[in-house]
Enzyme design. Structure first.
Site, PDB file in Angstrom:
ATOM      1  N   SER A 161       0.857  -1.196   0.000  1.00 34.25           N
ATOM      2  CA  SER A 161       0.000   0.000   0.000  1.00 34.25           C
ATOM      3  C   SER A 161       0.884   1.234   0.000  1.00 34.25           C
ATOM      4  O   SER A 161       2.045   1.168   0.429  1.00 34.25           O
ATOM      5  CB  SER A 161      -0.853   0.009   1.279  1.00 34.25           C
ATOM      6  OG  SER A 161      -1.435   1.291   1.495  1.00 34.25           O
ATOM      7  N   TYR A 196      -1.964  -1.085  10.424  1.00 32.21           N
ATOM      8  CA  TYR A 196      -1.969  -1.326   8.973  1.00 32.21           C
ATOM      9  C   TYR A 196      -0.680  -0.779   8.343  1.00 32.21           C
ATOM     10  O   TYR A 196      -0.031  -1.442   7.529  1.00 32.21           O
ATOM     11  CB  TYR A 196      -3.209  -0.652   8.391  1.00 32.21           C
ATOM     12  CG  TYR A 196      -3.431  -0.844   6.911  1.00 32.21           C
ATOM     13  CD1 TYR A 196      -3.926  -2.044   6.402  1.00 32.21           C
ATOM     14  CD2 TYR A 196      -3.176   0.192   6.012  1.00 32.21           C
ATOM     15  CE1 TYR A 196      -4.152  -2.208   5.046  1.00 32.21           C
ATOM     16  CE2 TYR A 196      -3.406   0.044   4.657  1.00 32.21           C
ATOM     17  CZ  TYR A 196      -3.906  -1.159   4.174  1.00 32.21           C
ATOM     18  OH  TYR A 196      -4.130  -1.316   2.829  1.00 32.21           O
TER      19      TYR A 196
HETATM   20  C1  BGC Z   1      -6.303   1.545   1.933  1.00 34.35           C
HETATM   21  C2  BGC Z   1      -7.474   2.369   1.446  1.00 34.35           C
HETATM   22  C3  BGC Z   1      -7.065   3.815   1.218  1.00 34.35           C
HETATM   23  C4  BGC Z   1      -5.805   3.904   0.384  1.00 34.35           C
HETATM   24  C5  BGC Z   1      -5.291   5.322   0.231  1.00 34.35           C
HETATM   25  C6  BGC Z   1      -5.137   1.739   1.007  1.00 34.35           C
HETATM   26  O1  BGC Z   1      -4.060   0.987   1.448  1.00 34.35           O
HETATM   27  O2  BGC Z   1      -6.667   0.185   1.985  1.00 34.35           O
HETATM   28  O3  BGC Z   1      -8.505   2.301   2.402  1.00 34.35           O
HETATM   29  O4  BGC Z   1      -8.106   4.501   0.543  1.00 34.35           O
HETATM   30  O5  BGC Z   1      -4.787   3.099   0.957  1.00 34.35           O
HETATM   31  O6  BGC Z   1      -5.202   6.002   1.462  1.00 34.35           O
END
Ligand code: BGC
Length: 270
Positions: free
Chosen positions: A155, A168
């Site tokens: 991410s 996360y």
């Molecule tokens: C998350 C999303 C978020 C995106 C940008 C991703 O890793 O799962 O919920 O919209 O990052 O912030």
């Protein structure tokens, strides 16, 4: 601004004869990745933890189009279930050439209030689950002496801190170091390990944001491309990394984020 992605009809056939396993493949980004790999010719194991109907429907869709797929239930944070899943893939397909570690989830807790249990659950799936699957896949690839490709879905929050989501962010940053370290250890075995780091892709995980006009407007200010991404735009990059076209790419983190990691506030100088 609309996305210009007409990849539906034009997927190349780079994965003929390959066998892939995609975790969390019954919805969101994982679903599109699994369908894309199948369209490129791979036999696909569709991992899910809940909602067998969604996975079964995908299997039927792939088979109806002349492809090969199975649905495999497993909680990837559970070592025994992961072992059983890889044994099933081996029994059905004879081995595995590509793993996409996509399963993951997020919950929101300000750091002062985050219960240890919430922290553990996110780390268990988003990081430890990815490790368990990557290790099992790599063992099969090394034993078969075929090499293979592992793609971890990370991410932008591997580098962008995100209030309320410390677990996360920590998991995704950790996942990318897992990518790099595994890539380093397994390069001579021809097992390539890469990350794809999506930004704001329109899926059920962030429906609370894109479903709310004010929140969506705030989000779009953070994206130089001024739009959310579509799952197919992530899947196309994953398919490339799984294919021989990426034969010299290992240990890379590929951002698929419309520029979100480019410090958008600095666009106009100042
Ligand atoms: C998350 C999303 C978020 C995106 C940008 C991703 O890793 O799962 O919920 O919209 O990052 O912030």
């Amino acid at each position: 601004m609309s996305a210009n992605i007409n990849q539906e009809q034009s997927a190349p056939q780079r994965l003929r004869g390959r066998r892939a396993l995609v975790t969390g493949a019954n919805s969101g980004i994982g679903r599109t990745i699994a369908l894309r790999l199948a369209r490129e010719g791979a036999a696909v194991a569709i991992n899910f933890v809940k909602n067998p109907a969604e996975a079964d429907e995908m299997v039927q869709e792939i088979v109806a189009q002349g492809g090969r797929a199975i649905a495999v239930q497993a909680d990837i944070s559970n070592e025994q279930q992961v072992d059983a899943m890889f044994e099933r893939a081996r029994a059905e397909f004879g081995g595995i050439d590509a793993l996409v570690n996509n399963a993951g989830f997020e919950t929101q807790h300000p750091i002062l209030e985050m219960p240890a249990d919430a922290w553990r659950k996110v780390l268990d799936v988003d990081l430890t689950g990815a490790f368990l699957c990557a290790q099992r896949a790599a063992r099969q690839m090394v034993e078969a002496k075929t090499g293979g490709a592992i793609v971890n879905i990370s991410s932008v929050h591997n580098v962008i801190p995100w209030g309320g989501f410390a677990h996360y962010c920590a998991a995704k940053a950790g996942l990318d170091m897992l990518t790099k370290t595994m890539a380093l250890e397994l390069a001579t075995e021809r097992v390539r390990v890469n990350s794809v780091a999506p930004g704001a892709i329109q899926t059920p995980i962030n429906q609370n944001v894109w479903g709310d006009p004010a929140m969506l407007q705030d989000l779009l200010r953070k994206i130089p491309s001024e739009r959310m991404g579509q799952t197919e735009e992530v899947a196309a990059c994953v398919a490339f990394l799984c294919s021989d076209e990426a034969s010299y790419v290992t240990g890379a983190i590929l951002y698929v984020d419309g520029g979100m990691t480019l410090y958008p506030e600095f666009r106009h100088g100042g």
